[in-house]
Design an enzyme around this catalytic site. Sequence first.
Site, PDB file in Angstrom:
ATOM      1  N   CYS A  11      49.191  46.949  45.866  1.00 29.57           N
ATOM      2  CA  CYS A  11      47.824  46.528  45.534  1.00 29.57           C
ATOM      3  C   CYS A  11      47.510  45.274  46.334  1.00 29.57           C
ATOM      4  CB  CYS A  11      47.723  46.271  44.036  1.00 29.57           C
ATOM      5  SG  CYS A  11      46.077  45.794  43.478  1.00 29.57           S
TER       6      CYS A  11
ATOM      7  N   GLU B  96      46.972  37.138  45.350  1.00 30.01           N
ATOM      8  CA  GLU B  96      48.100  37.862  44.773  1.00 30.01           C
ATOM      9  C   GLU B  96      48.164  39.291  45.305  1.00 30.01           C
ATOM     10  OE1 GLU B  96      48.867  35.408  40.693  1.00 30.01           O
ATOM     11  OE2 GLU B  96      47.548  37.147  40.528  1.00 30.01           O
TER      12      GLU B  96
ATOM     13  N   CYS C  96      46.134  45.274  35.878  1.00 27.39           N
ATOM     14  CA  CYS C  96      44.745  45.381  36.331  1.00 27.39           C
ATOM     15  C   CYS C  96      43.868  44.349  35.640  1.00 27.39           C
ATOM     16  CB  CYS C  96      44.233  46.785  36.036  1.00 27.39           C
ATOM     17  SG  CYS C  96      42.542  47.054  36.561  1.00 27.39           S
TER      18      CYS C  96
ATOM     19  N   CYS D 225      32.408  40.113  37.476  1.00 32.97           N
ATOM     20  CA  CYS D 225      32.457  41.123  36.417  1.00 32.97           C
ATOM     21  C   CYS D 225      32.986  40.469  35.142  1.00 32.97           C
ATOM     22  CB  CYS D 225      33.343  42.287  36.832  1.00 32.97           C
ATOM     23  SG  CYS D 225      32.649  43.239  38.214  1.00 32.97           S
TER      24      CYS D 225
ATOM     25  N   CYS E 109      36.944  40.431  34.152  1.00 39.32           N
ATOM     26  CA  CYS E 109      37.935  40.268  35.224  1.00 39.32           C
ATOM     27  C   CYS E 109      38.316  38.810  35.396  1.00 39.32           C
ATOM     28  CB  CYS E 109      37.376  40.823  36.536  1.00 39.32           C
ATOM     29  SG  CYS E 109      38.538  40.690  37.918  1.00 39.32           S
TER      30      CYS E 109
ATOM     31  N   CYS F 263      36.354  36.085  43.890  1.00 36.85           N
ATOM     32  CA  CYS F 263      35.384  37.177  43.961  1.00 36.85           C
ATOM     33  C   CYS F 263      34.031  36.649  43.500  1.00 36.85           C
ATOM     34  CB  CYS F 263      35.815  38.350  43.076  1.00 36.85           C
ATOM     35  SG  CYS F 263      34.724  39.785  43.207  1.00 36.85           S
TER      36      CYS F 263
END
Length: 362
Positions: free
Chosen positions: A103, A90, A337, A114, A117, A110
Amino acid sequence: MQNLLDLDADALIAWFAERGEKPFRARQILRWIHRFGETDFDAMTDVAKSLRALLKETACIQPPVPIRDNLSTDGTRKWLMDVGNGNAVETVFIPEATRGTLCVSSQAGCALDCAFCSTGKQGFNRNLSAAEIIGQLWLANRLLGAEPNGERIISNVVMMGMGEPLANFDSVVSALKLMLDDHAYGLSRRRVTVSTSGIVPAMDRLRDECPVALAVSLHAPNDALRDKLVPINQKYPLKDLLAACNRYLDKAPRDFITFEYIMLEGVNDGDEHIRQLIDIAREVPCKYNLIPFNPFPDSGFHRSSGPVVRRFSQLLNEAGIVTTTRKTRGDDVDAACGQLAGQVKDKTRRTQKRVVPIQEVL
């Protein structure tokens, strides 16, 4: 076929040199590709016909393919980009009165996992190529209607999309060099930001090879909490991370590090955390960017309340530390975010593991 989006200026010069062409040809092609957004070699009218014929036989200009285009009520625009083999990433454009920020993603998924996230919860498949990274900027310019000699629509780029940029160092730096190149996008180092969770050796490499603005995903002011929220802290604890931040400032385009801090109710928003953040600011010239948590299914977290966030910010500002609160944008299309998820064919088997409620680890 060589995808020319994969080559920054030095690599393109070398590619042309292997074919007996002079360096100025590389600069010509860079301008056509990145400034004019051209994919048709025949349209590159100041390039010799023989070279155009060679390019048609041996090269292509292939950005990622957009498969979904969502527009938020606040003007934020999010694209889902197909990067092959069942993976999609994205890219988000955030328009503001004085700037337009893109962004950009650097990985399909990933691996850092985390706790807060949504990208990390999908697992990890692979690093993106330089073409897939810079292709997001190339394509966004085209879809937004940017004119080569007109006002810049995208004035800022932040490597804050899916993935940990510094875990894909070489491809990210190649893309960064194109963003900064006057023959390509010509962005200022101050207007290109790399966000990292804190991979210390790569921070040092970035300082030496391509120092742009740096944002560090801090999210906790002590090792015990950060070990749980940002697991890479177990390898590179705060002492090492803060030392790397100070080293980075030797060559950084800004005289401070931005520390990103997601506000999680009852987790990292207490008075003791404020005191610890003030101590960190005494060690590293910095500003804090407080980020309201954006929920996603089964996260186990809640957003800190407005009054708590405002008090948190006020006390840091009163301590002489520049502190801002990020305005939530695009959350109605999951573009805010921490919400970027895309489509990831997980290779880590993480998505098959039991989700541990956050109360069990904090």
